[in-house]
Design an enzyme around this catalytic site. Sequence first.
Site, PDB file in Angstrom:
ATOM      1  N   LYS A  42       9.400 -61.633 -25.751  1.00 51.26           N
ATOM      2  CA  LYS A  42       9.686 -60.670 -26.445  1.00 51.26           C
ATOM      3  C   LYS A  42       8.970 -59.167 -26.442  1.00 51.26           C
ATOM      4  O   LYS A  42       9.330 -58.331 -26.372  1.00 51.26           O
ATOM      5  CB  LYS A  42       9.894 -60.762 -27.985  1.00 51.26           C
ATOM      6  CG  LYS A  42      10.698 -62.131 -28.232  1.00 51.26           C
ATOM      7  CD  LYS A  42      11.013 -62.379 -29.745  1.00 51.26           C
ATOM      8  CE  LYS A  42       9.841 -63.049 -30.443  1.00 51.26           C
ATOM      9  NZ  LYS A  42       9.090 -64.091 -29.974  1.00 51.26           N
ATOM     10  N   ARG A  94      13.024 -63.719 -38.383  1.00 48.07           N
ATOM     11  CA  ARG A  94      12.719 -65.355 -38.167  1.00 48.07           C
ATOM     12  C   ARG A  94      13.432 -66.147 -38.777  1.00 48.07           C
ATOM     13  O   ARG A  94      13.203 -67.334 -38.709  1.00 48.07           O
ATOM     14  CB  ARG A  94      11.155 -65.249 -38.249  1.00 48.07           C
ATOM     15  CG  ARG A  94      10.553 -64.814 -36.872  1.00 48.07           C
ATOM     16  CD  ARG A  94       8.872 -65.029 -37.328  1.00 48.07           C
ATOM     17  NE  ARG A  94       8.212 -65.397 -36.039  1.00 48.07           N
ATOM     18  CZ  ARG A  94       7.601 -64.664 -35.350  1.00 48.07           C
ATOM     19  NH1 ARG A  94       7.744 -63.254 -35.445  1.00 48.07           N
ATOM     20  NH2 ARG A  94       7.029 -65.046 -34.295  1.00 48.07           N
ATOM     21  N   ARG A  98      -2.566 -67.267 -21.892  1.00 47.47           N
ATOM     22  CA  ARG A  98      -2.402 -65.763 -22.199  1.00 47.47           C
ATOM     23  C   ARG A  98      -3.950 -65.387 -22.645  1.00 47.47           C
ATOM     24  O   ARG A  98      -4.437 -65.949 -23.501  1.00 47.47           O
ATOM     25  CB  ARG A  98      -1.449 -65.665 -23.189  1.00 47.47           C
ATOM     26  CG  ARG A  98      -1.328 -64.052 -23.765  1.00 47.47           C
ATOM     27  CD  ARG A  98      -0.112 -63.707 -24.449  1.00 47.47           C
ATOM     28  NE  ARG A  98       0.019 -64.435 -25.812  1.00 47.47           N
ATOM     29  CZ  ARG A  98       0.857 -64.094 -26.444  1.00 47.47           C
ATOM     30  NH1 ARG A  98       2.037 -63.334 -26.265  1.00 47.47           N
ATOM     31  NH2 ARG A  98       0.994 -65.037 -27.695  1.00 47.47           N
ATOM     32  N   ARG A 109      -5.922 -65.216 -28.307  1.00 47.62           N
ATOM     33  CA  ARG A 109      -5.351 -64.968 -29.746  1.00 47.62           C
ATOM     34  C   ARG A 109      -5.562 -66.266 -30.375  1.00 47.62           C
ATOM     35  O   ARG A 109      -5.513 -67.306 -29.981  1.00 47.62           O
ATOM     36  CB  ARG A 109      -3.999 -64.641 -29.640  1.00 47.62           C
ATOM     37  CG  ARG A 109      -3.448 -63.269 -29.962  1.00 47.62           C
ATOM     38  CD  ARG A 109      -1.936 -62.883 -29.717  1.00 47.62           C
ATOM     39  NE  ARG A 109      -1.079 -63.659 -30.381  1.00 47.62           N
ATOM     40  CZ  ARG A 109       0.079 -63.598 -30.723  1.00 47.62           C
ATOM     41  NH1 ARG A 109       0.699 -62.377 -29.825  1.00 47.62           N
ATOM     42  NH2 ARG A 109       1.073 -64.033 -31.312  1.00 47.62           N
ATOM     43  N   ARG A 126       3.762 -73.502 -34.079  1.00 50.83           N
ATOM     44  CA  ARG A 126       4.531 -72.119 -33.962  1.00 50.83           C
ATOM     45  C   ARG A 126       5.953 -72.727 -33.482  1.00 50.83           C
ATOM     46  O   ARG A 126       7.030 -72.203 -33.907  1.00 50.83           O
ATOM     47  CB  ARG A 126       3.834 -71.049 -33.140  1.00 50.83           C
ATOM     48  CG  ARG A 126       2.934 -70.493 -33.830  1.00 50.83           C
ATOM     49  CD  ARG A 126       1.799 -69.596 -32.900  1.00 50.83           C
ATOM     50  NE  ARG A 126       2.338 -68.600 -32.271  1.00 50.83           N
ATOM     51  CZ  ARG A 126       2.107 -68.029 -31.078  1.00 50.83           C
ATOM     52  NH1 ARG A 126       0.790 -68.626 -30.391  1.00 50.83           N
ATOM     53  NH2 ARG A 126       2.472 -67.050 -30.387  1.00 50.83           N
TER      54      ARG A 126
HETATM   55  P1  ADP Z   1       4.986 -64.867 -31.420  1.00 50.52           P
HETATM   56  O1  ADP Z   1       6.506 -64.519 -31.211  1.00 50.52           O
HETATM   57  O2  ADP Z   1       4.512 -64.941 -30.045  1.00 50.52           O
HETATM   58  O3  ADP Z   1       4.896 -66.057 -32.255  1.00 50.52           O
HETATM   59  P2  ADP Z   1       4.375 -62.637 -32.943  1.00 50.52           P
HETATM   60  O4  ADP Z   1       3.211 -61.658 -32.601  1.00 50.52           O
HETATM   61  O5  ADP Z   1       5.855 -61.937 -33.076  1.00 50.52           O
HETATM   62  O6  ADP Z   1       4.380 -63.856 -32.075  1.00 50.52           O
HETATM   63  O7  ADP Z   1       3.797 -63.121 -34.356  1.00 50.52           O
HETATM   64  C1  ADP Z   1       2.950 -63.586 -34.717  1.00 50.52           C
HETATM   65  C2  ADP Z   1       2.519 -64.280 -36.083  1.00 50.52           C
HETATM   66  O8  ADP Z   1       3.178 -63.312 -37.101  1.00 50.52           O
HETATM   67  C3  ADP Z   1       3.786 -65.263 -36.375  1.00 50.52           C
HETATM   68  O9  ADP Z   1       3.297 -66.673 -35.802  1.00 50.52           O
HETATM   69  C4  ADP Z   1       3.886 -65.484 -38.133  1.00 50.52           C
HETATM   70  O10 ADP Z   1       2.692 -65.957 -38.470  1.00 50.52           O
HETATM   71  C5  ADP Z   1       3.709 -64.150 -38.257  1.00 50.52           C
HETATM   72  N1  ADP Z   1       5.086 -63.304 -38.294  1.00 50.52           N
HETATM   73  C6  ADP Z   1       5.471 -62.347 -37.286  1.00 50.52           C
HETATM   74  N2  ADP Z   1       6.800 -61.798 -37.695  1.00 50.52           N
HETATM   75  C7  ADP Z   1       7.168 -62.529 -38.769  1.00 50.52           C
HETATM   76  C8  ADP Z   1       8.132 -62.773 -39.709  1.00 50.52           C
HETATM   77  N3  ADP Z   1       9.467 -62.143 -39.337  1.00 50.52           N
HETATM   78  N4  ADP Z   1       8.199 -63.684 -40.685  1.00 50.52           N
HETATM   79  C9  ADP Z   1       7.267 -64.403 -40.832  1.00 50.52           C
HETATM   80  N5  ADP Z   1       5.888 -64.375 -40.272  1.00 50.52           N
HETATM   81  C10 ADP Z   1       5.999 -63.371 -39.341  1.00 50.52           C
END
Ligand code: ADP
Length: 199
Positions: A13, A80, A112, A145, A156
């Site tokens: 994404k 999400r 990564r 990370r 996750r």
């Molecule tokens: P990825 O899609 O690789 O898991 P992101 O950078 O999109 O990573 O998100 C990292 C973290 O940020 C998620 O694991 C969560 O803890 C938090 N997060 C991001 N967006 C949301 C959301 N819309 N609702 C709840 N938590 C979120």
Amino acid sequence: MNIILLGAPGSGKGTQAEKLAKYFDIPHISTGDILRNSTDPRIQNILSEGKFVSDDEMIELVKKRLAKEKNGFILDGFPRTIAQADAIKSYPSKVLYFKIDDELVKNRLSLRRTCNSCKAIYHLENKPPLHESKCDLCGGILTQRQDDKDVVIAERLRIYHEKTAPLIAYYAKEGSLVEIPSDGTPEETFKKILARFGL
Ligand code: ADP
């Protein structure tokens, strides 16, 4: 144009969002990046455990941000959950769903590395840096990370399947879902997206 990116962690994404933002000249809004920049230890703790920040907090944050965007946006990492999707129903959007297997996600995330300074992304096998632990672009230090450690990746993925995957059917029913196979290189995936836009 409003674009929502949907898919498992590691489905690409963030990478595609950058490309799309440049191509269409609209802002890339990554909730993950916004949260990682937060100085609140409670938020950092949630992130490092791979859990979700609460719907109420996320909805407030994103709604404020979207209110400022008049010419469209690329939303990466939001919604999400179904509640989050309901909260932005008033923004008609195309939803790109990046389809990928869990095994490939685990490989991508565990290998990564990200530059601390310019945020460039590497993969130790597919896109290795020239010098170990050093960014090719800016010389910054490459790190993993917190949430890309194996145990956190598993958590996750578990939460993704429980809370986020139901959005696939949600948007399919709405007629706004576009499925993109996301197991190729970033360039291949980007070409597939443009083709689906008729470009
Ligand atoms: P990825 O899609 O690789 O898991 P992101 O950078 O999109 O990573 O998100 C990292 C973290 O940020 C998620 O694991 C969560 O803890 C938090 N997060 C991001 N967006 C949301 C959301 N819309 N609702 C709840 N938590 C979120």
